[in-house]
Design a protein around this motif. Structure first.
Motif, mmCIF file in Angstrom:
data_model
loop_
_atom_site.group_PDB
_atom_site.id
_atom_site.type_symbol
_atom_site.label_atom_id
_atom_site.label_comp_id
_atom_site.label_asym_id
_atom_site.label_seq_id
_atom_site.Cartn_x
_atom_site.Cartn_y
_atom_site.Cartn_z
ATOM 1 N N LYS A 46 0.794 -1.224 0.000
ATOM 2 C CA LYS A 46 0.000 0.000 0.000
ATOM 3 C C LYS A 46 0.832 1.283 0.000
ATOM 4 O O LYS A 46 0.446 2.279 -0.617
ATOM 5 N N ASP A 47 1.929 1.302 0.718
ATOM 6 C CA ASP A 47 2.610 2.572 1.001
ATOM 7 C C ASP A 47 3.838 2.812 0.133
ATOM 8 O O ASP A 47 4.786 3.473 0.556
ATOM 9 N N VAL A 48 3.824 2.310 -1.069
ATOM 10 C CA VAL A 48 4.964 2.474 -1.965
ATOM 11 C C VAL A 48 5.010 3.906 -2.495
ATOM 12 O O VAL A 48 3.984 4.469 -2.887
ATOM 13 N N GLN A 49 6.197 4.480 -2.511
ATOM 14 C CA GLN A 49 6.416 5.809 -3.065
ATOM 15 C C GLN A 49 7.292 5.690 -4.313
ATOM 16 O O GLN A 49 8.124 4.790 -4.405
ATOM 17 N N GLY A 50 7.107 6.614 -5.267
ATOM 18 C CA GLY A 50 7.958 6.607 -6.444
ATOM 19 C C GLY A 50 7.166 6.462 -7.720
ATOM 20 O O GLY A 50 6.039 6.975 -7.835
ATOM 21 N N SER A 51 7.747 5.745 -8.681
ATOM 22 C CA SER A 51 7.086 5.615 -9.982
ATOM 23 C C SER A 51 7.326 4.236 -10.585
ATOM 24 O O SER A 51 8.391 3.648 -10.420
ATOM 25 N N ILE A 52 6.294 3.741 -11.267
ATOM 26 C CA ILE A 52 6.382 2.503 -12.041
ATOM 27 C C ILE A 52 5.682 2.750 -13.365
ATOM 28 O O ILE A 52 4.506 3.135 -13.389
ATOM 29 N N GLU A 53 6.394 2.547 -14.458
ATOM 30 C CA GLU A 53 5.808 2.692 -15.788
ATOM 31 C C GLU A 53 6.043 1.419 -16.580
ATOM 32 O O GLU A 53 7.146 0.870 -16.577
ATOM 33 N N ASN A 55 5.299 -0.092 -20.456
ATOM 34 C CA ASN A 55 4.842 0.172 -21.834
ATOM 35 C C ASN A 55 4.132 1.527 -21.952
ATOM 36 O O ASN A 55 3.024 1.624 -22.471
ATOM 37 N N ASP A 56 4.768 2.561 -21.417
ATOM 38 C CA ASP A 56 4.247 3.939 -21.474
ATOM 39 C C ASP A 56 2.969 4.139 -20.670
ATOM 40 O O ASP A 56 2.322 5.186 -20.781
ATOM 41 N N GLN A 57 2.586 3.164 -19.867
ATOM 42 C CA GLN A 57 1.425 3.308 -18.986
ATOM 43 C C GLN A 57 1.918 3.482 -17.553
ATOM 44 O O GLN A 57 2.754 2.720 -17.073
ATOM 45 N N THR A 58 1.420 4.501 -16.868
ATOM 46 C CA THR A 58 1.823 4.755 -15.490
ATOM 47 C C THR A 58 1.001 3.896 -14.534
ATOM 48 O O THR A 58 -0.221 4.025 -14.472
ATOM 49 N N GLY A 62 2.793 10.255 -9.119
ATOM 50 C CA GLY A 62 1.911 11.378 -8.807
ATOM 51 C C GLY A 62 0.742 10.904 -7.957
ATOM 52 O O GLY A 62 0.922 10.265 -6.931
ATOM 53 N N SER A 63 -0.459 11.230 -8.391
ATOM 54 C CA SER A 63 -1.659 10.813 -7.657
ATOM 55 C C SER A 63 -2.180 9.454 -8.144
ATOM 56 O O SER A 63 -3.201 8.968 -7.649
ATOM 57 N N ARG A 64 -1.505 8.853 -9.094
ATOM 58 C CA ARG A 64 -1.983 7.604 -9.690
ATOM 59 C C ARG A 64 -1.322 6.406 -9.027
ATOM 60 O O ARG A 64 -0.108 6.351 -8.873
ATOM 61 N N ASN A 65 -2.123 5.446 -8.632
ATOM 62 C CA ASN A 65 -1.613 4.201 -8.050
ATOM 63 C C ASN A 65 -2.618 3.093 -8.360
ATOM 64 O O ASN A 65 -3.590 2.896 -7.631
ATOM 65 N N LEU A 66 -2.396 2.396 -9.478
ATOM 66 C CA LEU A 66 -3.326 1.347 -9.882
ATOM 67 C C LEU A 66 -3.299 0.189 -8.889
ATOM 68 O O LEU A 66 -2.247 -0.187 -8.365
ATOM 69 N N SER A 68 -3.716 -3.824 -7.764
ATOM 70 C CA SER A 68 -3.143 -5.034 -8.367
ATOM 71 C C SER A 68 -4.060 -5.588 -9.454
ATOM 72 O O SER A 68 -3.591 -6.136 -10.455
ATOM 73 N N ARG A 69 -5.391 -5.443 -9.282
ATOM 74 C CA ARG A 69 -6.336 -5.937 -10.285
ATOM 75 C C ARG A 69 -6.286 -5.101 -11.567
ATOM 76 O O ARG A 69 -6.577 -5.602 -12.653
ATOM 77 N N GLN A 70 -5.912 -3.830 -11.432
ATOM 78 C CA GLN A 70 -5.851 -2.946 -12.600
ATOM 79 C C GLN A 70 -4.532 -3.092 -13.360
ATOM 80 O O GLN A 70 -4.452 -2.699 -14.519
ATOM 81 N N ARG A 71 -3.528 -3.619 -12.701
ATOM 82 C CA ARG A 71 -2.237 -3.825 -13.363
ATOM 83 C C ARG A 71 -2.285 -5.162 -14.097
ATOM 84 O O ARG A 71 -2.628 -6.188 -13.516
ATOM 85 N N ASN A 72 -1.944 -5.117 -15.356
ATOM 86 C CA ASN A 72 -2.057 -6.343 -16.148
ATOM 87 C C ASN A 72 -0.819 -7.218 -15.948
ATOM 88 O O ASN A 72 0.140 -7.172 -16.728
ATOM 89 N N ILE A 73 -0.843 -7.998 -14.859
ATOM 90 C CA ILE A 73 0.293 -8.849 -14.503
ATOM 91 C C ILE A 73 -0.146 -10.310 -14.461
ATOM 92 O O ILE A 73 -1.314 -10.622 -14.265
ATOM 93 N N GLY A 74 0.809 -11.191 -14.662
ATOM 94 C CA GLY A 74 0.640 -12.597 -14.337
ATOM 95 C C GLY A 74 1.508 -12.873 -13.131
ATOM 96 O O GLY A 74 2.683 -12.486 -13.117
ATOM 97 N N TYR A 75 0.951 -13.465 -12.095
ATOM 98 C CA TYR A 75 1.703 -13.672 -10.838
ATOM 99 C C TYR A 75 1.682 -15.154 -10.496
ATOM 100 O O TYR A 75 0.616 -15.753 -10.365
ATOM 101 N N VAL A 76 2.857 -15.740 -10.345
ATOM 102 C CA VAL A 76 2.977 -17.150 -9.960
ATOM 103 C C VAL A 76 3.614 -17.195 -8.580
ATOM 104 O O VAL A 76 4.750 -16.750 -8.395
ATOM 105 N N PHE A 77 2.871 -17.738 -7.610
ATOM 106 C CA PHE A 77 3.337 -17.804 -6.232
ATOM 107 C C PHE A 77 4.084 -19.109 -5.961
ATOM 108 O O PHE A 77 4.074 -20.034 -6.764
ATOM 109 N N GLN A 78 4.701 -19.169 -4.782
ATOM 110 C CA GLN A 78 5.419 -20.387 -4.381
ATOM 111 C C GLN A 78 4.497 -21.592 -4.341
ATOM 112 O O GLN A 78 4.896 -22.705 -4.685
ATOM 113 N N ASP A 79 3.245 -21.375 -3.907
ATOM 114 C CA ASP A 79 2.333 -22.498 -3.688
ATOM 115 C C ASP A 79 1.305 -22.664 -4.814
ATOM 116 O O ASP A 79 0.286 -23.330 -4.639
#
Length: 352
Positions: A46-53, A55-58, A62-66, A68-79
């Motif tokens: 929740k409390d991350v500061q800074g920037s992540i871009e 493919n030109d998408q932020t 600033g005031s934008r913080n997508l 996890s559901r809005q970020r188009n990621i594939g996540y593979v966990f240990q289990d």
């Protein structure tokens, strides 16, 4: 990616770029901050500061913080986190439905073949081995058509035999898919085999970043002086000897290295050679069981201990690490820029 996150135990601080294709390894011991860094990219902190871009998408800035559901990621966990009440096929279909961009997904049939999971579609997760479970989890994540694939120690729960079973599949994905991957691991063997670039984490900060080959041999990297220090070389299979179950790999700098196993001609492979498995000679042995004898020069003394010396040897710009006893180093009268012959037993070479 340029982020900071204050945790009770330490500050996570990282600035890096992810290659458009290939695998970026995040390596470190337990508690170094590597999984926390992955969670920051995923939007799970929740409390991350800074920037992540991406493919030109932020995603963050600033005031934008997508979320996890809005970020188009594939996540593979240990289990793996497969749905236990759904078949393998239904778990994979869930990945397709999670395609946020509504674009053509990864070729399903090709993916089933790459991961060798087509025959598992009607099985329940409880009927799968550990390696099969993780391959299905990776397939489900990729069928989302993510912009980036995040893998959080996906092999940590598997024994070495199961790891050897799944590593080749990850290697195929690395070579054939155009989806960037972040791969978290505390296993040097895994990152050596899979990763093109590496971030070395210690106490929440990046101690080294660069090519995996440089991370393993550069005196600036803590990995070059590790107990299991090793060099990694890339090359293509140029010859087979089926009667001996051997193959010859030519590196990009023209060195020929013989390795166990019959590999397809032209196949790109990565070879890992431990410093402790390599010896040196001042003259080329003419009557030896060692098949790989390569001429080079001593480029650097990486480390000197009370009883051991770690050397960097340049063989036509391919860099090898060699660990010798201090006694051997002195008896041979070795020094910088001296011509030597690197001797590598073929059976000691690990390849993928």
């Amino acid at each position: 990616c340029d982020i900071t996150l204050q945790r009770a135990e330490f500050l996570v601080e990282a600035k890096f770029s992810v290659p458009e294709k290939g695998v970026l390894g995040i390596f470190g011991h337990s508690g170094s901050g590597k999984t926390t860094l992955l969670r920051c990219v995923a939007g799970l902190e929740k409390d991350v500061q800074g920037s992540i871009e991406v493919n030109d998408q932020t995603w963050l800035g600033g005031s934008r913080n997508l979320s996890s559901r809005q970020r188009n990621i594939g996540y593979v966990f240990q289990d793996s986190r497969l749905f236990p009440h759904l078949t393998v096929g239904e778990n994979l279909e869930y990945g397709v439905r999670r395609n946020l961009r509504n674009v053509e997904t990864v070729d399903r049939d090709n993916l089933l073949e790459l991961l060798n999971i087509g025959h598992l579609l009607n099985r329940m997760p409880s009927q799968l081995s550990g390696g099969e479970t993780q391959r299905v989890a990776i397939g489900r994540a990729l069928l989302k058509k993510p912009q980036i694939l995040l893998l959080d120690e996906p092999l940590s729960s598997l024994d070495w035999n199961r790891k050897q079973e799944i590593l080749p599949f990850l290697g195929k994905l690395h070579k054939e898919l155009s989806i960037p991957m972040l791969y978290v691991s505390h296993s040097l063997d895994e990152v050596s085999f899979l990763c093109d670039q590496i971030l070395l984490m210690e106490q929440g900060r990046i101690r080294f970043k660069g090519k995996i080959q440089d991370a393993l041999v550069s005196p600036r990297s803590p990995l070059s002086t590790a107990e299991n220090a090793a060099a990694v070389l890339q090359g293509n299979v140029s010859k087979q000897e089926k009667e001996f179950q051997m193959s010859t790999v030519h590196t990009s700098h023209g060195n020929a290295i013989q390795v166990p196993g019959v590999l397809p001609i032209g196949q790109q492979v990565r070879l890992r050679m431990r410093a402790s498995d390599i010896s040196l000679s001042k003259t080329a042995a003419s009557d030896s069981s060692i098949l790989n004898i390569l001429e080079g020069v001593i480029a650097e003394v990486v480390e000197q201990q009370q009883s051991q010396v770690l050397l960097q040897v340049d063989v036509k710009q391919d860099i090898f690490l060699v660990r010798l006893t201090k006694k051997s180093y002195q008896l041979l009268g070795l020094d910088l820029q001296q011509k030597v012959f690197v001797q590598i037993k073929a059976v000691s070479i690990q390849g993928l």
